[in-house]
Scaffold this motif. Structure first.
Motif, mmCIF file in Angstrom:
data_model
loop_
_atom_site.group_PDB
_atom_site.id
_atom_site.type_symbol
_atom_site.label_atom_id
_atom_site.label_comp_id
_atom_site.label_asym_id
_atom_site.label_seq_id
_atom_site.Cartn_x
_atom_site.Cartn_y
_atom_site.Cartn_z
ATOM 1 N N LYS A 1 0.838 -1.198 0.000
ATOM 2 C CA LYS A 1 0.000 0.000 0.000
ATOM 3 C C LYS A 1 0.872 1.246 0.000
ATOM 4 O O LYS A 1 1.798 1.360 0.795
ATOM 5 C CB LYS A 1 -0.900 -0.033 1.243
ATOM 6 C CG LYS A 1 -1.776 1.181 1.467
ATOM 7 C CD LYS A 1 -2.587 0.982 2.749
ATOM 8 C CE LYS A 1 -3.352 2.213 3.123
ATOM 9 N NZ LYS A 1 -4.109 2.040 4.379
ATOM 10 N N ASP B 1 -7.299 2.361 -2.110
ATOM 11 C CA ASP B 1 -5.944 2.115 -1.620
ATOM 12 C C ASP B 1 -5.227 1.177 -2.583
ATOM 13 O O ASP B 1 -5.770 0.144 -2.991
ATOM 14 C CB ASP B 1 -5.977 1.500 -0.219
ATOM 15 C CG ASP B 1 -6.321 2.513 0.857
ATOM 16 O OD1 ASP B 1 -5.817 3.643 0.777
ATOM 17 O OD2 ASP B 1 -7.099 2.181 1.770
ATOM 18 N N ASN B 2 -3.980 1.509 -2.923
ATOM 19 C CA ASN B 2 -3.279 0.734 -3.942
ATOM 20 C C ASN B 2 -1.772 0.881 -3.811
ATOM 21 O O ASN B 2 -1.279 1.692 -3.007
ATOM 22 C CB ASN B 2 -3.735 1.165 -5.333
ATOM 23 C CG ASN B 2 -3.291 2.579 -5.683
ATOM 24 O OD1 ASN B 2 -2.204 2.792 -6.220
ATOM 25 N ND2 ASN B 2 -4.126 3.576 -5.356
ATOM 26 N N ASP B 3 -1.042 0.120 -4.619
ATOM 27 C CA ASP B 3 0.420 0.201 -4.633
ATOM 28 C C ASP B 3 0.957 0.626 -5.992
ATOM 29 O O ASP B 3 2.134 0.461 -6.287
ATOM 30 C CB ASP B 3 1.025 -1.144 -4.210
ATOM 31 C CG ASP B 3 0.778 -2.260 -5.224
ATOM 32 O OD1 ASP B 3 0.070 -2.019 -6.228
ATOM 33 O OD2 ASP B 3 1.277 -3.375 -5.015
ATOM 34 N N ASN C 1 -4.806 -3.048 -6.316
ATOM 35 C CA ASN C 1 -5.552 -2.492 -5.199
ATOM 36 C C ASN C 1 -5.248 -3.298 -3.945
ATOM 37 O O ASN C 1 -5.190 -4.531 -3.976
ATOM 38 C CB ASN C 1 -7.044 -2.543 -5.492
ATOM 39 C CG ASN C 1 -7.368 -2.014 -6.884
ATOM 40 O OD1 ASN C 1 -7.346 -2.771 -7.853
ATOM 41 N ND2 ASN C 1 -7.644 -0.729 -6.990
ATOM 42 N N THR C 2 -5.039 -2.624 -2.831
ATOM 43 C CA THR C 2 -4.660 -3.298 -1.594
ATOM 44 C C THR C 2 -5.692 -4.338 -1.179
ATOM 45 O O THR C 2 -5.337 -5.432 -0.721
ATOM 46 C CB THR C 2 -4.464 -2.275 -0.462
ATOM 47 O OG1 THR C 2 -3.484 -1.315 -0.877
ATOM 48 C CG2 THR C 2 -3.981 -2.951 0.812
ATOM 49 N N ILE D 1 -0.388 -6.141 5.833
ATOM 50 C CA ILE D 1 -0.325 -4.996 4.915
ATOM 51 C C ILE D 1 0.927 -4.200 5.233
ATOM 52 O O ILE D 1 1.148 -3.814 6.384
ATOM 53 C CB ILE D 1 -1.576 -4.106 5.047
ATOM 54 C CG1 ILE D 1 -2.825 -4.905 4.674
ATOM 55 C CG2 ILE D 1 -1.449 -2.871 4.153
ATOM 56 C CD1 ILE D 1 -4.117 -4.140 4.826
ATOM 57 N N LYS E 1 3.846 -1.078 3.956
ATOM 58 C CA LYS E 1 3.969 0.170 3.214
ATOM 59 C C LYS E 1 5.036 0.015 2.131
ATOM 60 O O LYS E 1 6.237 0.060 2.405
ATOM 61 C CB LYS E 1 4.339 1.312 4.161
ATOM 62 C CG LYS E 1 3.254 1.622 5.189
ATOM 63 C CD LYS E 1 3.680 2.760 6.108
ATOM 64 C CE LYS E 1 2.606 3.075 7.133
ATOM 65 N NZ LYS E 1 3.019 4.180 8.049
ATOM 66 N N GLY F 1 -4.342 0.506 7.535
ATOM 67 C CA GLY F 1 -3.950 -0.850 7.169
ATOM 68 C C GLY F 1 -4.303 -1.850 8.240
ATOM 69 O O GLY F 1 -3.642 -2.862 8.372
#
Length: 494
Positions: A323, A374-376, A380-381, A416, A418, A479
């Motif tokens: 994320k 929310d995504n990276d 999507n997370t 989750i 970062k 998260g």
């Protein structure tokens, strides 16, 4: 005027995205060539030293993992994602940034970079077991390619069976390849092999595409069906480039990188000029038949795929969701521009504000746009934690490792973290100490914390039968799972 402005903005965005992707591809390719040249020079110097010291005798290469001596631990198989590559490609560049060197028994197969999840799962089986890749009669006829592919004279793990299982660690789409393969093993889908789901001891998802991604629609998949491409989009540029690349059929280029479409016979020797025209006009080939990976990564494609996949009671499952976003005054924004790879800056911003077009039915009755913000930068997370669509599989959100109970099979443990989508691949220096913490934890778990008893260990009944827990798990702003404080936390090394 407004429509013209939107069109210009879209074309500008497409041009920028295409340029960034081409520059990144050129950077990877040039780095690989430089590494290959350096390796050739180094080998020449080493060869001279060996000849001087041993009279010209060289020791045998130890490229393959030794798997038949005594009772060694199960190998760990690292499965790359979309546009990825395995060992031996790109001048020896490591897709997993050298993580395979952390354990003596790690395999890194080279599968199709853009081939479908199904085709890659078939290739992975024969890579391990040995023999000629068989895509199946029905599948090959349906999608218009050869039934048989590459031949592995000897598999990289020929003793593979339920008594000699493997651990799969899949990045991005690679985890779906492992899941589809396990289902194929359970369904005894390989002629001449008596397989079962117990050939797989564990599956670890690293930024895994478990439920699809809204990124696929930004890149060009039509949200109405999740199968067809928009007329003008980034994926159309990609399609044209791949077709020309494969049609040229330059051996030295394919030694560096191969998209994996050899079984479609797209080269000039097979198709000629008229065949190239058919490929470019999308009358033939993998893009015309939709037998390639991106349709599998839409939410609709993932739902179709997941509808036939099970979480098996005697296999251990783990997920690391990434994320790079946060909530500010109720809006989803990137958590840190400086912490995002340049390739993913624009995608992170776009995915924060994705909405299914007005009038287009959502891909699932429980789908909500706000859950998928929310995504990276690529996924999507919410999609990466555990299989959710069309039905949610048993799962635990890991909050405190120190208070976790012994691991149980048949449950998706997930955390989750970062990071963006390519934080733990390609560039080890970029991830720093987190790289070692992540992979050391995964490998240590495979070696010290996962065991299969003679009698399958069933998950805790309360974790499976809780009617509230079977509903869609909500991922909070920080998260954290909104129900995670109400249930025990199994152990999962980070």
């Amino acid at each position: 005027m407004a429509r013209l402005s939107i069109g210009i903005l879209s074309l500008t965005e497409l041009s920028v995205s295409a340029a960034i992707h081409l520059l990144f591809a050129f950077y990877i390719l040039s780095s690989a060539m430089a590494s290959d040249l350096f390796q050739v020079l180094t080998d020449c110097l080493r060869l001279n030293v060996v000849k001087l010291g041993t009279g010209g005798k060289e020791e045998d290469s130890k490229e393959k993992v030794l798997v038949l001596e005594g009772s060694p631990p199960p190998p760990i198989v690292l499965v790359h994602g979309i546009f990825g590559f395995g060992k031996g490609r790109l001048g020896g560049l490591s897709y997993f940034a050298g993580a395979e060197k952390k354990d003596d028994r790690v395999l890194v197969p080279d599968l199709g970079a853009l081939t479908s999840i199904y085709d890659r799962a078939r290739e992975l089986f024969y890579y391990l077991k040995g023999g000629q890749v068989d895509y199946g009669v029905e599948h090959s006829l349906q999608f218009g390619h050869l039934q048989f592919g590459k031949i592995y004279e000897q598999g990289h793990y020929p003793s593979w069976d339920e008594h000699h299982p493997v651990h799969f660690v899949g990045h991005s789409a690679g985890v779906q390849v492992a899941r589809v393969l396990q289902q194929m093993l359970a369904d005894k889908a390989f002629t001449g092999h008596d397989t079962s789901e117990d050939w797989v001891l564990s599956i670890t998802s690293l930024s895994g595409a478990l439920n699809g991604t809204t990124r696929s629609y930004y890149d060009g998949m039509q949200p109405q069906n999740g199968r067809l491409l928009k007329p003008i989009c980034l994926l159309q540029v990609c399609r044209l480039g791949v077709i020309v690349y494969d049609w040229l059929d330059a051996a030295w280029l394919k030694n560096y990188y191969n998209f994996g479409f050899d079984h479609f016979r797209m080269g000039w020797r097979w198709t000629g000029i008229s065949g190239l025209a058919d490929l470019l006009s999308n009358n033939t080939g993998p893009f015309a038949s939709q037998d390639w990976i991106v349709p599998d990564l839409t939410i609709q494609g993932s739902i179709k795929l997941n509808s036939g996949l099970r979480t098996f009671p005697n296999t251990f499952y783990f997920g690391y969701a990434t994320k790079r976003t946060k909530k500010v005054f109720g809006l989803t924004v990137p958590s840190s521009i400086w912490g995002i790879h340049p390739l993913l800056v624009i995608p992170v911003l776009q995915m924060c504000h994705w909405r299914f077009p007005h009038g287009v039915p959502p891909p699932h009755k429980d789908y909500r746009d706000e859950d998928w913000q929310d995504n990276d930068g690529a996924l999507n997370t919410i999609s990466m934690t555990h299989p959710r669509l069309p039905v949610e599989h048993p799962s635990f959100f890991v909050v405190d490792d120190s208070k976790c109970h012994p691991l149980q099979p048949g449950i998706w443990y997930y955390k989750i973290i970062k990071a963006d989508h390519i934080f733990f691949v390609l560039n080890r220096e970029r991830a720093g100490v987190q790289f070692d913490l992540l992979y050391d934890g995964i490998f240590q778990r495979c070696r010290k914390h996962i065991f299969r008893s003679s009698t399958p260990i069933l998950p805790d009944d309360t974790a499976i039968s809780d009617p509230h827990y079977s509903q869609t798990t909500e991922v909070g702003d920080q998260g954290t799972d909104k129900r995670s404080d109400q249930m025990p936390c199994p152990q999962i090394p980070a």
